[in-house]
Design a protein around this motif. Structure first.
Motif, PDB file in Angstrom:
ATOM      1  N   MET A 191       0.842  -1.197   0.000  1.00 19.74           N
ATOM      2  CA  MET A 191       0.000   0.000   0.000  1.00 19.74           C
ATOM      3  C   MET A 191       0.878   1.247   0.000  1.00 19.74           C
ATOM      4  SD  MET A 191      -2.680   1.376   2.921  1.00 19.74           S
ATOM      5  CE  MET A 191      -4.196   0.686   2.305  1.00 19.74           C
ATOM      6  N   ASN A 192       0.540   2.198  -0.878  1.00 16.12           N
ATOM      7  CA  ASN A 192       1.275   3.452  -0.896  1.00 16.12           C
ATOM      8  C   ASN A 192       0.403   4.587  -0.348  1.00 16.12           C
ATOM      9  OD1 ASN A 192      -0.429   4.391  -3.064  1.00 16.12           O
ATOM     10  ND2 ASN A 192       0.854   3.229  -4.498  1.00 16.12           N
ATOM     11  N   PHE A 193       0.957   5.771  -0.280  1.00 15.03           N
ATOM     12  CA  PHE A 193       0.244   6.899   0.325  1.00 15.03           C
ATOM     13  C   PHE A 193      -0.994   7.315  -0.488  1.00 15.03           C
ATOM     14  CE2 PHE A 193       4.056   7.348   2.865  1.00 15.03           C
ATOM     15  CZ  PHE A 193       3.554   7.807   4.078  1.00 15.03           C
ATOM     16  N   LEU A 194      -0.924   7.203  -1.804  1.00 16.94           N
ATOM     17  CA  LEU A 194      -2.083   7.551  -2.629  1.00 16.94           C
ATOM     18  C   LEU A 194      -3.241   6.598  -2.358  1.00 16.94           C
ATOM     19  CD1 LEU A 194      -3.477   9.174  -4.817  1.00 16.94           C
ATOM     20  CD2 LEU A 194      -2.378   7.683  -6.534  1.00 16.94           C
ATOM     21  N   GLN A 195      -2.942   5.304  -2.271  1.00 21.54           N
ATOM     22  CA  GLN A 195      -3.977   4.312  -1.964  1.00 21.54           C
ATOM     23  C   GLN A 195      -4.539   4.548  -0.565  1.00 21.54           C
ATOM     24  OE1 GLN A 195      -1.388   0.979  -2.683  1.00 21.54           O
ATOM     25  NE2 GLN A 195      -2.254   0.558  -4.713  1.00 21.54           N
ATOM     26  N   ALA A 196      -3.660   4.888   0.373  1.00 18.70           N
ATOM     27  CA  ALA A 196      -4.106   5.189   1.731  1.00 18.70           C
ATOM     28  C   ALA A 196      -5.009   6.415   1.751  1.00 18.70           C
ATOM     29  CB  ALA A 196      -2.902   5.411   2.644  1.00 18.70           C
ATOM     30  N   LEU A 197      -4.648   7.425   0.968  1.00 19.38           N
ATOM     31  CA  LEU A 197      -5.459   8.639   0.887  1.00 19.38           C
ATOM     32  C   LEU A 197      -6.853   8.338   0.357  1.00 19.38           C
ATOM     33  CD1 LEU A 197      -5.715  11.758   0.987  1.00 19.38           C
ATOM     34  CD2 LEU A 197      -4.815  11.790  -1.358  1.00 19.38           C
ATOM     35  N   ILE A 198      -6.932   7.538  -0.686  1.00 17.14           N
ATOM     36  CA  ILE A 198      -8.227   7.186  -1.280  1.00 17.14           C
ATOM     37  C   ILE A 198      -9.100   6.451  -0.272  1.00 17.14           C
ATOM     38  CG2 ILE A 198      -9.369   5.755  -3.026  1.00 17.14           C
ATOM     39  CD1 ILE A 198      -6.918   6.363  -4.844  1.00 17.14           C
ATOM     40  N   LEU A 199      -8.533   5.454   0.396  1.00 21.07           N
ATOM     41  CA  LEU A 199      -9.312   4.678   1.376  1.00 21.07           C
ATOM     42  C   LEU A 199      -9.716   5.540   2.570  1.00 21.07           C
ATOM     43  CD1 LEU A 199      -7.500   1.208   1.407  1.00 21.07           C
ATOM     44  CD2 LEU A 199      -9.607   1.859   0.227  1.00 21.07           C
ATOM     45  N   ALA A 200      -8.839   6.437   2.992  1.00 21.54           N
ATOM     46  CA  ALA A 200      -9.147   7.296   4.138  1.00 21.54           C
ATOM     47  C   ALA A 200     -10.258   8.288   3.807  1.00 21.54           C
ATOM     48  CB  ALA A 200      -7.890   8.033   4.592  1.00 21.54           C
ATOM     49  N   ILE A 201     -10.251   8.811   2.598  1.00 18.57           N
ATOM     50  CA  ILE A 201     -11.333   9.714   2.185  1.00 18.57           C
ATOM     51  C   ILE A 201     -12.648   8.955   2.124  1.00 18.57           C
ATOM     52  CG2 ILE A 201     -12.224  11.070   0.247  1.00 18.57           C
ATOM     53  CD1 ILE A 201      -9.334  11.908  -0.352  1.00 18.57           C
ATOM     54  N   ILE A 202     -12.610   7.745   1.569  1.00 13.24           N
ATOM     55  CA  ILE A 202     -13.816   6.906   1.542  1.00 13.24           C
ATOM     56  C   ILE A 202     -14.335   6.683   2.954  1.00 13.24           C
ATOM     57  CG2 ILE A 202     -14.690   4.573   1.059  1.00 13.24           C
ATOM     58  CD1 ILE A 202     -12.778   4.482  -1.339  1.00 13.24           C
ATOM     59  N   GLU A 203     -13.431   6.361   3.864  1.00 12.55           N
ATOM     60  CA  GLU A 203     -13.823   6.114   5.259  1.00 12.55           C
ATOM     61  C   GLU A 203     -14.430   7.354   5.896  1.00 12.55           C
ATOM     62  OE1 GLU A 203     -14.337   5.252   9.248  1.00 12.55           O
ATOM     63  OE2 GLU A 203     -14.339   3.984   7.468  1.00 12.55           O
ATOM     64  N   GLY A 204     -13.768   8.484   5.752  1.00 11.84           N
ATOM     65  CA  GLY A 204     -14.261   9.706   6.376  1.00 11.84           C
ATOM     66  C   GLY A 204     -15.628  10.118   5.867  1.00 11.84           C
ATOM     67  N   LEU A 205     -15.864   9.927   4.571  1.00 12.36           N
ATOM     68  CA  LEU A 205     -17.144  10.311   3.982  1.00 12.36           C
ATOM     69  C   LEU A 205     -18.268   9.348   4.327  1.00 12.36           C
ATOM     70  CD1 LEU A 205     -16.037  11.424   0.381  1.00 12.36           C
ATOM     71  CD2 LEU A 205     -16.893  12.902   2.216  1.00 12.36           C
ATOM     72  N   THR A 206     -17.940   8.068   4.492  1.00 17.44           N
ATOM     73  CA  THR A 206     -18.998   7.049   4.606  1.00 17.44           C
ATOM     74  C   THR A 206     -19.212   6.486   6.011  1.00 17.44           C
ATOM     75  OG1 THR A 206     -17.431   5.265   4.019  1.00 17.44           O
ATOM     76  CG2 THR A 206     -18.633   6.324   2.213  1.00 17.44           C
ATOM     77  N   GLU A 207     -18.297   6.742   6.952  1.00 18.19           N
ATOM     78  CA  GLU A 207     -18.414   6.132   8.281  1.00 18.19           C
ATOM     79  C   GLU A 207     -19.752   6.427   8.945  1.00 18.19           C
ATOM     80  OE1 GLU A 207     -18.110   3.961  11.444  1.00 18.19           O
ATOM     81  OE2 GLU A 207     -16.467   3.951  10.005  1.00 18.19           O
ATOM     82  N   PHE A 208     -20.259   7.640   8.795  1.00 12.57           N
ATOM     83  CA  PHE A 208     -21.467   8.022   9.510  1.00 12.57           C
ATOM     84  C   PHE A 208     -22.712   8.023   8.613  1.00 12.57           C
ATOM     85  CE2 PHE A 208     -17.841   9.925  11.675  1.00 12.57           C
ATOM     86  CZ  PHE A 208     -17.972   9.292  12.907  1.00 12.57           C
ATOM     87  N   LEU A 209     -22.531   7.623   7.367  1.00  6.78           N
ATOM     88  CA  LEU A 209     -23.676   7.458   6.474  1.00  6.78           C
ATOM     89  C   LEU A 209     -24.110   5.994   6.496  1.00  6.78           C
ATOM     90  CD1 LEU A 209     -22.500   9.498   3.332  1.00  6.78           C
ATOM     91  CD2 LEU A 209     -23.728  10.320   5.347  1.00  6.78           C
ATOM     92  N   PRO A 210     -25.395   5.720   6.304  1.00  9.37           N
ATOM     93  CA  PRO A 210     -25.873   4.331   6.368  1.00  9.37           C
ATOM     94  C   PRO A 210     -25.614   3.568   5.076  1.00  9.37           C
ATOM     95  CG  PRO A 210     -27.714   5.792   5.952  1.00  9.37           C
ATOM     96  CD  PRO A 210     -26.508   6.683   6.156  1.00  9.37           C
TER      97      PRO A 210
END
Length: 264
Positions: A1-20
């Motif tokens: 895993m590189n930083f770009l892949q980590a960034l993509i997954l982290a953005i996905i997590e931040g946007l979707t964690e509190f959405l159903p």
């Protein structure tokens, strides 16, 4: 895993964690598309960065977390079912974390439920956390266990669980956020323990990537929470239901047409 892949997954997590709509499900699909989902560190990463997103709840609701001892008892009671089933079903949960098809089916089923949940539970009488009793907290905790199936959505399951116990959408969403704190602390601790027990160790780059992912998830989630609460109060769940159905069906079609999303 590189930083770009980590960034993509982290953005996905931040946007979707509190959405159903299932943050874990979206990260499984994202990591599968990038071809990194079977890596042990990636599996750890997708769990641990949820802690970063959850910490945004502590910041936004700081005063609520230092209000009454009764508040903590309710969280403990609600957390108990997930703690028990999480230990008992750990291996099966890990296996499902590699299956985009499981995510897709869960997204569709959950989406159909969200289309009707506002009509099913429209007689809310509990408007604040202080009015939630211990039995209600326990019942919401059992709903949270459904989220052990990737694609179900922890927030979605607990919010619907709260509404089924006559909580308003806002009260159910906020209690879901609060319950996420002990749940994700425990899930992160267990995942770290399993990672080390499996003979794995962190490299310097992995430590940096994990820290980076948590920071990104925290910032994005901080911006997303209040927007979600405001939207939910005004509009309900239908848009999330249709979104889940559309994404789930799209993934199923891709899999059936021979596209390699699965990493099993």
């Amino acid at each position: 895993m590189n930083f770009l892949q980590a960034l993509i997954l982290a953005i996905i997590e931040g946007l979707t964690e509190f959405l159903p709509i299932s943050s874990t499900g979206h990260m499984i699909i994202g990591s599968s598309v990038m071809g990194i989902a079977s890596d042990p560190f990636v599996k750890l990463f997708t769990i641990c960065i949820q802690l970063g997103a959850i910490l945004s709840v502590v910041v936004l609701y700081f005063k609520r977390f230092f209000k009454t001892f009764d508040f903590y008892i309710k969280l403990v009671v609600a957390f108990i079912p997930a703690a028990i089933f999480g230990v008992l079903l750990s291996d099966k949960i890990d296996a499902m974390l590699e299956s985009p098809l499981t995510v897709a089916i869960s997204l569709v089923i959950g989406g159909v439920i969200l289309l009707f949940v506002d009509k099913w539970f429209n007689q809310a009488t509990v408007t604040e956390e202080k009015d939630i009793n211990y039995l209600t907290a326990l019942k919401i905790g059992f709903f949270q266990c459904l989220a052990m199936i990737p694609g179900v959505s922890r927030s979605g399951a607990t919010i619907v669980g709260g509404m089924s116990q006559k909580l308003t959408r806002k009260a159910a969403a906020e209690f879901s956020f609060f319950l996420a704190v002990p749940t994700m602390f425990a899930a992160t601790a267990k995942k770290l323990l399993d990672f080390f027990k499996g003979g794995h160790t962190f490299t310097k780059d992995q430590i940096e990537i994990l820290a980076f992912g948590n920071i990104v998830a925290f910032v994005i989630a901080l911006l997303a929470i209040k927007s979600f609460i405001g939207y939910l109060n005004k509009n309900g769940f239908k848009v999330f239901g249709w979104y889940r159905i559309a994404v789930g069906l799209a993934i199923i079609i891709l899999i059936l047409s021979g596209h390699e999303l699965s990493v099993i």
